[in-house]
Design an enzyme around this catalytic site. Structure first.
Site, PDB file in Angstrom:
ATOM      1  N   GLY A 345       0.824  -1.200   0.000  1.00 43.07           N
ATOM      2  CA  GLY A 345       0.000   0.000   0.000  1.00 43.07           C
ATOM      3  C   GLY A 345       0.860   1.252   0.000  1.00 43.07           C
ATOM      4  N   PRO A 347       2.631   4.774   1.234  1.00 36.45           N
ATOM      5  CG  PRO A 347       4.572   5.883   0.555  1.00 36.45           C
ATOM      6  CD  PRO A 347       3.232   5.435   0.048  1.00 36.45           C
ATOM      7  N   GLY A 348       2.616   5.339   4.765  1.00 36.82           N
ATOM      8  CA  GLY A 348       1.836   5.918   5.847  1.00 36.82           C
ATOM      9  C   GLY A 348       0.500   5.274   6.086  1.00 36.82           C
ATOM     10  N   GLY A 350       0.117   2.343   7.564  1.00 40.22           N
ATOM     11  CA  GLY A 350       0.162   1.510   8.770  1.00 40.22           C
ATOM     12  C   GLY A 350       0.702   0.118   8.557  1.00 40.22           C
ATOM     13  CE  LYS A 351       3.455  -0.323   3.146  1.00 34.26           C
ATOM     14  NZ  LYS A 351       3.119   1.104   3.237  1.00 34.26           N
ATOM     15  CB  THR A 352       6.118  -0.516   9.354  1.00 36.60           C
ATOM     16  OG1 THR A 352       6.572  -0.499   7.997  1.00 36.60           O
ATOM     17  CG2 THR A 352       7.253  -0.954  10.259  1.00 36.60           C
ATOM     18  CB  SER A 665      -6.045   3.394 -15.781  1.00 39.74           C
ATOM     19  OG  SER A 665      -5.230   4.499 -15.489  1.00 39.74           O
ATOM     20  CE  LYS A 708      -6.689   4.584 -11.468  1.00 33.63           C
ATOM     21  NZ  LYS A 708      -6.789   3.783 -12.690  1.00 33.63           N
TER      22      LYS A 708
END
Length: 771
Positions: A345, A347-348, A350-352, A665, A708
């Site tokens: 996803g 950055p920022g 919440g993955k880490t 797209s 989008k």
């Protein structure tokens, strides 16, 4: 009349004593034994039951004898007399045997009596010598001394000799006594040699055992005495002795223990003045600092785990559901199991940080391994110890820092790995992330296998494009979609603002953010899918307030939206905004970026020229192909386009020319913009669209739909056309976004062109009724 006694696997020779039990004699003959009874032995070719008695199952050569003793202890002694030929054996109905004719067959004595006696004495001496080392040697000597001739020797020793039933019968078949004696000597001397070898082997084994037991006892005494000395004077314990104790208590596997002992032995030999002392000591220090013990499986509190995930992270419903599934499987199996999770996803998002929450939920140690920029395979597998400055790889380094064999290990930024002449680190990760292989993972620095199967690996990435396919196949991809404005608002109120206020040392009662200020920061000062930029803006505001408080401000401060330009010292960010004015050839499109979604305008213009196509706006190869496909579609659908394009140039531009744009797209948007330009029919800017097109006019699926649609809702778009095949993705769209938009799935470009008024809608004429 002689009694027939069937017998099997026994040496029968003239002038010997045969010992049978009274019960076996009765079973074989059906009669009670009596002294003086005449006996004829019938030698079986194989062990027979009475039902198997047949004349052909007995050997033709046998011996006769007489019962000389029937003892009270249950033994029958039969003295054999001479060899005989049994020509006819009759088996009666009661299974008794009868011999119809007997022919004596004497043996030719071609031996010198003195020579025979001498050789027999030599045989007896060999037997006495072979049995001399046994506890029962005296009894054996007495027994052997009573044996008279070679027949007695072979008969007495037959049960211990390694000879077959056929070889025993072959002794009886010998017609010359010299041949018989030669065979007996062969068997007896083979037996005595075998006993000598066995005795020697036993003695050698006994000596080895004594040495091993003695060595073990000495070592235990040394260990005990050394321990006593260490306890009495702990300040005198050497580094090598400390390392030896650490190795003993480490619990490492057998392979690692052998390697550690070998290096420790070398360390003792080299001494502290050796140039290699430091490297050897550092290796042992690392090897013993790793947790080798299998951690005991703990019961997972599923309700508490779910509560921790909800408290630490707002939203991410789909992600948390998948994580809870993993936790449930691990709880039921009582071990680490399931897929390797890959969080993908912007950055920022919440993955880490969610990896830390998983560790807290499982009550395990948390360790993060940053892989961004790693381009050396040794960073994963470690350096071989032959190199100067060798170090373990990042995986085993993380295990050491965790201090346990089952941590939650987050491999951060796995998409930022790169390849160089030093190897491919992504390939080195294949073994680490394969549950079928990582139970014997071998770091080059350690050079011994380590079990990684209990480690819960979680990987993070911003995009899948740069991850090699074999590595991607080992992981389960979980998408982290961008947060909506309302989700960002809740995250700011619940997490970001309290943490920022505490971090800056501001009393919570002296600072308050109004709702308008928070929403303004989200909309006007950030343009990302995650909340990292939002956190930075809130931290900046708190730092500015900290300066005021440091200067003596005492009153409570409430942050308003109007205060933000001053506190943040920046202008609001520019977002593409919809224009009210309609112009032919301009259509609103949707784009995905690494920081979230954004709207963009496809602008087209006709100028006098020779039919050239001009494309500007930093478009990539994929979008340039979409331009050509869109132009061909417009030419095929609008006949007047050919005439116009022969005398005009077409200029297609996507604003923000300094930003590179690419991806499959924009085809539907380009087609609609060109059709609008050719037909001079205006398209409302409140209508946006996304999707790729084919030469057949079909609308093909795209990615990044949630981001989008969020961008469309934020910009004020009312209607969005999406590919029909992306209809299933709508279940992942936040309800607040779907409430603001009218989302229409389409399969063909004509559907869009008709909906925006460029193509006329076909109406069916009503059928006329027949008169």
């Amino acid at each position: 009349m002689a009694i027939i006694v069937p017998i099997y696997n026994t040496v029968l020779l003239p002038d010997t004593n045969i010992y049978l039990t009274s019960d076996s004699y009765k079973n074989a003959t059906g009669q009670e034994p009596a002294v003086g009874d005449r006996i004829i032995f019938a030698i079986e070719k194989k062990a027979l039951s009475t039902d198997e008695f047949r004349p052909e199952n007995f050997y033709p050569l046998s011996v006769s004898g007489t019962i000389t003793e029937v003892s009270n202890s249950g033994f029958v002694v039969i003295k054999t007399e001479s060899r005989i030929n049994i020509e006819d054996i009759v088996v009666h109905s009661d299974k008794t045997l009868e011999v119809l004719s007997i022919i004596r067959k004497p043996m030719t004595n071609d031996l010198d009596p003195i020579d025979e006696k001498k050789r027999v004495e030599q045989l007896k001496s060999a037997l006495v010598k072979a049995t001399a080392n046994y506890q029962w040697a005296l009894g054996a000597r007495n027994f052997i001394s009573q044996l008279k001739g070679m027949e007695d020797i072979i008969s007495a020793m037959a049960q211990w000799l390694n000879i077959t039933d056929e070889e025993k019968y072959a002794l009886l078949e010998e017609n010359l006594r010299s041949n018989l004696l030669n065979k007996i000597e062969q068997y007896i001397y083979e037996y005595t040699e075998m006993m000598d070898v066995t005795n020697e082997a036993s003695a050698a084994q006994e000596n080895d055992n004594k040495k091993a037991y003695r060595e073990m006892a000495i070592k235990k005494q040394i260990e005990y005495l050394q321990k006593e000395l260490d306890d009495m004077h702990p300040e005198n314990v050497t580094d090598i002795r400390k390392m030896e104790m650490k190795i003993q208590s480490s619990g490492m596997n057998e392979t690692a223990r052998r390697e550690a002992d070998k290096v420790l032995s070398r360390l003792k030999q080299e001494g502290s003045n050796s140039p290699e002392y430091g490297n050897l000591y550092n290796y042992l220090d690392f090897l013993t600092s790793i947790s080798w013990k299998k951690e005991r499986t703990k019961k997972i509190d599923f309700q508490a785990a779910e509560k921790i995930l909800d408290e630490d992270h707002y939203g991410l419903k789909k992600v948390k559901e998948r994580i809870l599934q993993q936790i449930a499987v691990m709880d039921l199996n009582k071990r680490q199991s399931g897929s390797i999770l890959l969080f993908v996803g912007a950055p920022g998002t919440g993955k880490t940080s969610i990896g830390r929450s998983i560790a807290n939920a499982l009550k395990r140690k948390y360790v993060r391994v940053a892989l961004g920029g790693v381009r050396d395979e040794a960073d994963i597998r470690g350096h071989r110890r032959t190199y100067i400055g060798a170090m373990p790889g990042r995986i085993m380094d993380g295990i050491q820092k965790a201090g346990t064999s089952n941590p939650v290990m987050v491999l951060d930024e796995i998409d930022k790995l790169s390849m160089s002449y030093n190897g491919d680190p992504a390939s080195a990760l294949l073994e680490v992330l394969d549950p079928e292989q990582n139970n014997t993972f071998t770091d080059h620095y350690m050079n011994v296998p380590y079990d990684l199967s209990d480690v819960l690996f979680i990987c993070t990435a911003n995009t899948l494009d740069s991850i090699p396919e074999p590595l991607l196949n080992r992981m389960e991809v979980i998408d982290f979609q961008g947060y909506t404005a309302s989700e960002k608002f809740q995250i700011a109120q619940r997490h970001l603002i309290p943490k920022a206020v505490e971090k800056m040392g501001i009393p919570s009662e002296q600072l308050e953010f109004s709702e308008e200020a928070v929403r303004s920061i989200i909309v006007d000062y950030t343009m990302e899918g995650g909340v990292r930029g939002l956190k930075k803006r809130i931290d900046s505001v708190c730092r500015a307030i900290a300066v005021k408080l440091a200067r003596g401000h005492q009153e409570k401060i409430v942050i308003q939206a109007s205060d933000l330009p001053t506190l943040l010292d920046m202008k609001p960010l520019h977002h593409e905004k919809l224009t009210v004015q309609k112009n032919p050839g301009i259509v609103t499109g949707l784009a995905w970026t690494a920081s979230g979604g954004e709207i963009l305008f496809i602008e087209t213009l006709l100028t006098k020229g020779s039919g050239q196509l001009i494309v500007t706006g930093q478009l990539g190869d994929v979008m340039k192909e979409s331009v050509r496909i869109a132009l061909s579609l417009v030419k095929s659908k609008f006949p007047e386009a050919d005439k116009i394009l022969k005398t005009h140039d077409v200029h297609i531009h996507v604003p923000q020319g300094a930003v590179k744009k690419d991806g499959p797209s924009a085809g539907i948007t380009l087609t609609t913009a060109l059709a609008s330009l050719i037909t001079k029919k205006k398209v409302s800017p409140l209508i946006a669209m996304t999707g790729e097109v084919s030469l057949r006019g079909g609308v093909m699926p795209i990615g990044g739909l949630p981001e989008k649609l969020m961008a469309a809702a934020r910009a004020g778009v009312k209607t969005v056309y999406i590919p029909k095949e992306n209809e299933d993705d709508l279940k992942d769209i936040a309800p607040e976004v779907k409430e603001k938009l009218t989302i229409i799935p389409v399969e063909q470009v004509d559907e869009v062109l008709k909906a925006v008024g460029i193509l006329k809608k076909t109406t069916r004429k009503p059928k006329q009724k027949q008169a």
